[in-house]
Design a protein around this motif. Structure first.
Motif, PDB file in Angstrom:
ATOM      1  N   TYR A  38      23.504 -43.713 -37.344  1.00 33.34           N
ATOM      2  CA  TYR A  38      24.116 -42.555 -37.997  1.00 33.34           C
ATOM      3  C   TYR A  38      24.456 -42.916 -39.445  1.00 33.34           C
ATOM      4  CZ  TYR A  38      25.081 -41.107 -33.152  1.00 33.34           C
ATOM      5  OH  TYR A  38      24.965 -40.774 -31.834  1.00 33.34           O
ATOM      6  N   ARG A  39      24.442 -41.911 -40.287  1.00 33.08           N
ATOM      7  CA  ARG A  39      25.012 -42.071 -41.622  1.00 33.08           C
ATOM      8  C   ARG A  39      26.488 -41.701 -41.505  1.00 33.08           C
ATOM      9  NH1 ARG A  39      21.206 -43.063 -45.336  1.00 33.08           N
ATOM     10  NH2 ARG A  39      19.051 -42.528 -44.806  1.00 33.08           N
ATOM     11  N   LEU A  40      27.296 -42.683 -41.240  1.00 35.59           N
ATOM     12  CA  LEU A  40      28.712 -42.431 -41.029  1.00 35.59           C
ATOM     13  C   LEU A  40      29.371 -42.166 -42.376  1.00 35.59           C
ATOM     14  CD1 LEU A  40      29.542 -45.124 -38.323  1.00 35.59           C
ATOM     15  CD2 LEU A  40      29.060 -42.692 -37.992  1.00 35.59           C
ATOM     16  N   GLY A  41      29.640 -40.904 -42.634  1.00 39.13           N
ATOM     17  CA  GLY A  41      30.272 -40.523 -43.880  1.00 39.13           C
ATOM     18  C   GLY A  41      31.761 -40.777 -43.845  1.00 39.13           C
ATOM     19  N   ALA A  42      32.420 -40.277 -44.867  1.00 39.65           N
ATOM     20  CA  ALA A  42      33.870 -40.447 -44.941  1.00 39.65           C
ATOM     21  C   ALA A  42      34.509 -39.767 -43.747  1.00 39.65           C
ATOM     22  CB  ALA A  42      34.406 -39.848 -46.237  1.00 39.65           C
ATOM     23  N   PRO A  43      35.411 -40.446 -43.050  1.00 45.13           N
ATOM     24  CA  PRO A  43      36.074 -39.829 -41.899  1.00 45.13           C
ATOM     25  C   PRO A  43      36.914 -38.632 -42.318  1.00 45.13           C
ATOM     26  CG  PRO A  43      37.117 -41.904 -42.481  1.00 45.13           C
ATOM     27  CD  PRO A  43      35.870 -41.811 -43.303  1.00 45.13           C
ATOM     28  N   SER A  44      37.135 -37.744 -41.364  1.00 46.28           N
ATOM     29  CA  SER A  44      37.956 -36.569 -41.642  1.00 46.28           C
ATOM     30  C   SER A  44      39.345 -37.021 -42.069  1.00 46.28           C
ATOM     31  CB  SER A  44      38.060 -35.681 -40.397  1.00 46.28           C
ATOM     32  OG  SER A  44      36.776 -35.304 -39.957  1.00 46.28           O
ATOM     33  N   SER A  45      39.827 -36.480 -43.187  1.00 47.49           N
ATOM     34  CA  SER A  45      41.140 -36.888 -43.684  1.00 47.49           C
ATOM     35  C   SER A  45      42.247 -36.433 -42.744  1.00 47.49           C
ATOM     36  CB  SER A  45      41.375 -36.294 -45.080  1.00 47.49           C
ATOM     37  OG  SER A  45      41.248 -34.878 -45.042  1.00 47.49           O
ATOM     38  N   VAL A  46      42.049 -35.276 -42.118  1.00 48.13           N
ATOM     39  CA  VAL A  46      42.999 -34.775 -41.126  1.00 48.13           C
ATOM     40  C   VAL A  46      42.189 -34.387 -39.904  1.00 48.13           C
ATOM     41  CG1 VAL A  46      44.715 -33.027 -40.572  1.00 48.13           C
ATOM     42  CG2 VAL A  46      44.554 -33.911 -42.910  1.00 48.13           C
ATOM     43  N   GLU A  47      42.503 -34.979 -38.775  1.00 53.94           N
ATOM     44  CA  GLU A  47      41.742 -34.687 -37.575  1.00 53.94           C
ATOM     45  C   GLU A  47      41.942 -33.232 -37.164  1.00 53.94           C
ATOM     46  OE1 GLU A  47      42.688 -37.325 -34.468  1.00 53.94           O
ATOM     47  OE2 GLU A  47      41.745 -39.056 -35.405  1.00 53.94           O
ATOM     48  N   THR A  48      40.895 -32.701 -36.512  1.00 52.63           N
ATOM     49  CA  THR A  48      40.969 -31.346 -36.002  1.00 52.63           C
ATOM     50  C   THR A  48      42.203 -31.198 -35.122  1.00 52.63           C
ATOM     51  OG1 THR A  48      38.572 -31.342 -35.986  1.00 52.63           O
ATOM     52  CG2 THR A  48      39.675 -29.583 -34.759  1.00 52.63           C
TER      53      THR A  48
END
Length: 502
Positions: A469-479
């Motif tokens: 996977y191209r692991l991008g920047a993680p979500s700053s605030v989780e769903t």
């Protein structure tokens, strides 16, 4: 040193139904504690094993496009070998028609672990040559018995490679409810006879026509019609139509029904007939490998069930009328009750436990190495020959070049161990969880980890994800929905174990 029963990984393809998963579950239950089963499945229905307290892990199939198709087999091989290492498994059993290249790669990398192919017979005439080419790579081939085996005309019938066992079914492995209990739990009408209608999912107009005629005739005769799924995708039953149920395993509730009209797939036939339910079998010609027409015909001629082709309306209506005759139903039930109990699951479990104990003989490893060399040569030739010639050799050309294994679009990981519900995430997010919640794998990208896995395994899975996977920047605030249904069942911070997190 290992103590206790050997761990065995029981793997299934995704398929279109519950057949592969049901057979592996039957094998696990029949072992009676002689093995520690771990289910590894490409089917989103794997969550059903929760009710049996078994460990299970899900992986995305190639058709989900979660991992680029050209690299999916490499991904699958890494998932399998990492899981075997984590669980210290003594055997790996694959239930499916075609052994994926990813399974064969894992087999080659773990020569001391017996890989076993559970391969159902009754293949359609002329199909499956490529799949059977790799049968000698496995330490053993198991063949579940079939009530219609006398009419088998597929390629497997001529082979002597398989250890043949009796029919493998959940009948005898899962306690069945009494008639009254099943009626109550399914909320059925106790004052009317009840028909189970399970023709599967198909776009064929003849099957839907058969569905309609069955509903009309039995409803007119005063029966309650109960369907397990719509026979035509996208067409839902109306509120005034047949009652719909969604239960697993269905075999647990079969005593509630006075008759059944069913597709003639392997699991349905053996569950219904060993439960002595008077049944009309309807072959589904959409089956790619399974010879449902022959199974329906042979079983019908044996007196164990009725059979009719849906593309012959007059014949079909006449057989429906026979099923409505109580005398016919009584004869069918009596014939089914005369069958010897199915023993295939117990026989298969004993075989697997025995292979797990002795490992892979050196001669079989040498044979596997030879066949792998032949297979590599075919694949190499396929890369350089024109497509038409490569296809004639049985190996299409490989167009992919070595390089980046990752998909074209970045995904943001959302770390969520211990979920107790189904979260809402977007298509550019990757849910990383060890939960087994029904519906969790539908319509979202998920990296699923074996519940209770070690820190080393969590790290290893993060490394695998980073390669595919191209692991991008993680979500700053989780769903919010993810956070709301998270539990404290796993206090570890997976972001410290190699997974990126905000």
């Amino acid at each position: 040193m290992r103590t206790g029963p050997p761990t065995v990984v029981l793997a299934t393809t995704n398929g279109k139904g519950m057949g592969h998963l049901s057979r592996q579950l039957a094998l696990a239950l029949a072992s009676l504690g002689g093995m520690d089963p771990v289910i590894f499945s490409l089917s989103s229905a794997v969550t059903v094993v929760n009710q049996y307290g078994m460990r299970a892990e899900w992986a995305p199939g190639s058709q989900r496009k979660q991992v680029p198709r050209r690299h999916w087999d490499a991904y699958l091989a890494e998932r399998i070998t990492t899981l075997i290492t984590e669980t210290n498994a003594s055997a790996f059993v694959f239930d499916g028609v075609y052994p994926y290249d990813g399974v064969l790669r894992a087999l080659r990398r773990m020569p001391d672990v017996p890989f076993i192919w559970s391969r159902r017979a009754m293949w359609q005439k002329g199909v499956g040559a490529r799949a059977l080419r790799y049968r000698r790579l496995f330490a053993a081939v198991l063949e579940p018995g079939d009530l219609a085996s006398a009419g088998d005309v597929g390629r497997t019938v001529y082979l002597q490679d398989a250890r043949r066992v009796g029919p493998i079914t959940l009948v005898g492995q899962v306690p069945q409810l009494s008639r009254e209990q099943a009626i109550e739990q399914l909320e059925l009408d106790p004052d009317r006879p009840r028909l189970l209608l399970t023709l599967g999912s198909s776009k064929r107009s003849d099957l839907y026509s058969a569905y309609q005629r069955t509903v009309e005739q039995f409803t007119a005769a005063g029966w309650q019609v109960v369907v397990t799924s719509s026979p035509l995708r996208g067409r839902a039953a109306s509120a005034a139509g047949p009652k719909q149920i969604s239960v697993f395993p269905l075999v647990r509730y079969l005593k509630a029904f006075d008759a059944a009209v069913s597709a003639s797939g392997y699991n349905a036939v053996h569950e219904l007939l060993y439960s002595a339910v008077p049944t009309l079998l309807v072959p589904n010609a959409d089956a790619v490998t399974d010879d449902q027409r022959t199974r329906a015909r042979i079983v019908g001629n044996s007196g164990l069930a009725l059979a009719a082709d849906p593309d012959r309306p007059r014949e079909f209506d006449a057989v429906l009328a026979r099923l409505l005759d109580a005398r016919v139903r009584d004869r069918l039930s009596a014939s089914c009750r005369d069958l010897d109990p199915p023993t295939g699951a117990t026989e298969a479990a004993r075989t697997v436990i025995g292979l797990a104990a002795v490992g892979v003989p050196s001669g079989e490893r040498m044979e596997a190495a030879s066949l792998h060399a032949q297979r590599f040569a075919r694949r190499t030739i396929g890369r350089v020959l024109p497509p038409a010639i490569a296809n004639q050799l049985g190996r299409p050309p490989r167009l992919a070049r070595p390089g980046d294994l990752r998909g074209p679009l970045p995904v943001s990981p959302v770390l969520a161990p211990g979920l107790q519900g189904v979260p809402h995430i977007t298509r550019d997010q990757l849910l990383v969880t060890d939960a087994l919640t029904p519906g969790l794998f539908d319509g979202r990208f998920v990296e699923h980890l074996l519940p209770g896995a070690s820190d080393d395994y969590v790290r290893a899975r993060a490394e695998i994800a980073g390669r595919y996977y191209r692991l991008g920047a993680p979500s700053s605030v989780e769903t919010e929905s993810v956070e709301a249904i998270r539990t404290k069942s796993d206090e570890r911070d997976w972001s410290t174990l190699g997974w990126p997190a905000g």
